[in-house]
Design an enzyme around this catalytic site. Sequence first.
Site, short mmCIF file in Angstrom:
data_model
loop_
_atom_site.label_atom_id
_atom_site.label_comp_id
_atom_site.label_asym_id
_atom_site.label_seq_id
_atom_site.Cartn_x
_atom_site.Cartn_y
_atom_site.Cartn_z
N SER A 275 -9.91 1.39 2.77
CA SER A 275 -8.90 2.39 1.93
C SER A 275 -7.99 1.59 1.16
CB SER A 275 -8.29 3.50 2.73
OG SER A 275 -7.54 3.02 3.59
N SER B 4 -10.01 -0.65 6.90
CA SER B 4 -9.42 -0.61 5.71
C SER B 4 -8.87 -1.73 5.08
CB SER B 4 -8.44 0.69 5.61
OG SER B 4 -9.07 1.73 5.26
N LYS C 96 1.02 -1.10 0.00
CA LYS C 96 0.02 -0.02 -0.04
C LYS C 96 0.91 1.06 0.12
CE LYS C 96 -4.05 1.83 2.59
NZ LYS C 96 -4.95 1.60 3.81
N1 GLN Z 1 -12.86 4.31 6.34
C1 GLN Z 1 -12.38 4.62 7.62
C2 GLN Z 1 -12.04 5.81 7.63
O1 GLN Z 1 -12.17 6.65 6.74
C3 GLN Z 1 -11.22 3.52 7.96
C4 GLN Z 1 -9.92 3.81 6.93
C5 GLN Z 1 -8.86 3.05 7.40
O2 GLN Z 1 -9.00 2.05 8.19
N2 GLN Z 1 -7.76 3.44 7.05
O3 GLN Z 1 -11.27 6.50 8.52
#
Ligand code: GLN
Length: 451
Positions: free
Chosen positions: A147, A171, A72
């Site tokens: 994400s 994410s 990532k």
């Molecule tokens: N969707 C969550 C956020 O936007 C989690 C994001 C993540 O785990 N990086 O914060």
Amino acid sequence: MGTLGKLQALRSGELSAVENLERFLERIEKMNRELNAFLQLNPRAREEAEEVDRRIGRGEGGRLSGLVVAVKSNINVLGLRATCASRTLEDYVSTYDAEVITRIRREGGVVVGMTNMDEFACGSSGESSAFGPTGNPSAPGYIPGGSSSGSAAAVAAGLCDLALGTDTGGSIRNPASHCGVAGLKPTYGLVPRHGLIDLGMSLDQIGPLAPDVHGLSLLMECIAGKNPGEGMMLEVERVSYELEGDVGGMRIGVCPQFSFLTDPRINEVVERKVERLRELGAEVEEVSIPHLEHALSAYYLIVSVEFFSATRRYDGRKYGKRIEEVCGEEVLRRIAMGSYISRKEYRGKYYQRALQLRTLIRKEFSSAFRRVEVLVGPTVPKLPHRLGQKLSPLEMYAYDYLTVPANLAGICAGVVKAGEVGGIPVGIQVQGPPLGEEKILRVMRALEAGA
Ligand code: GLN
């Protein structure tokens, strides 16, 4: 061929690390234009694979022996871009390897490239990247989830053996569910965060995505364990997991608050799996997390404050551009929220309350885990939307309703495909107490094997 089969082929010399890499590069060449799973390929990957082949020849291939790993774009890999899929860091080239990357290399893993993601990991759909959305290879036309969108899509499309993602509020688990692959958010403090560009430092964990549970376990065995000099880590040297174990007699919890607001079609897929576990002899018991409904608000307050603080270094002097000048809408919204909530006059209000809720939720999980060994339930409360469909911020945040509790509590949680609804994959979430990885992986393995 599963992860273990691939490993066997690499170890026996039936497949070389270079051949393995090249097959993936060919597929990436064909598929990435449409999927947009990779933002950058590693120009030195071939040399690195050649070196691994030499090591295998000497019997020193390591645990990964030439398996190909996608990373990532918020994890530093020497010489590659860690852009966080943001214009802010579009020219930022890492000057060092994150600790997890050092460990992967030591074990003979080959980094193939950097994957797409929601900008600064703020998102649940894979659409907020400054470099365009990621596609979902398992459900074309739908979001892949986020994400860690590119990492999940790369695994699902067969563009790598394994991938690293990060999970602050879901994410890894959310895109694993939407793309039909396996993913694990480790217990907080089990995997080094050194070299991770943080979203919310008290919540972030790096973790694996893989086509199967063996892949998750293998990558965990390479990356987990204490990093001397890194604070906030648990006293665990290394981990090693035995996955084949009977789930018969295991005490498995289901929690009504997890299914309450979830799409009934998703609940149905999950219930079928719970039924199978029962048939295999697991004792299924109902437990309660009474404050679950407050987890989402607590999470967004905490993550905004921590993210706001983390972004203060992007003032244009040392790292890239001034964030507020170039970032997308969601990142700007979080910075605004974080700065508002942290104002002096609100001391003792929002943030403090969120921390109190966090403590409460953590306690509720620990009392649940005194009664049951693991909790099973849905991962995401709704099916993914079509790519490009406009959602309000609150609708977007709602995707995280069932994943943020594990991050608030610091526990471990994994996802494995449970079925499909109208051709769209649905993952089942298995949560366990701190350092309960072996237990949840076992249950996930049983589910994957047809339970
Ligand atoms: N969707 C969550 C956020 O936007 C989690 C994001 C993540 O785990 N990086 O914060």
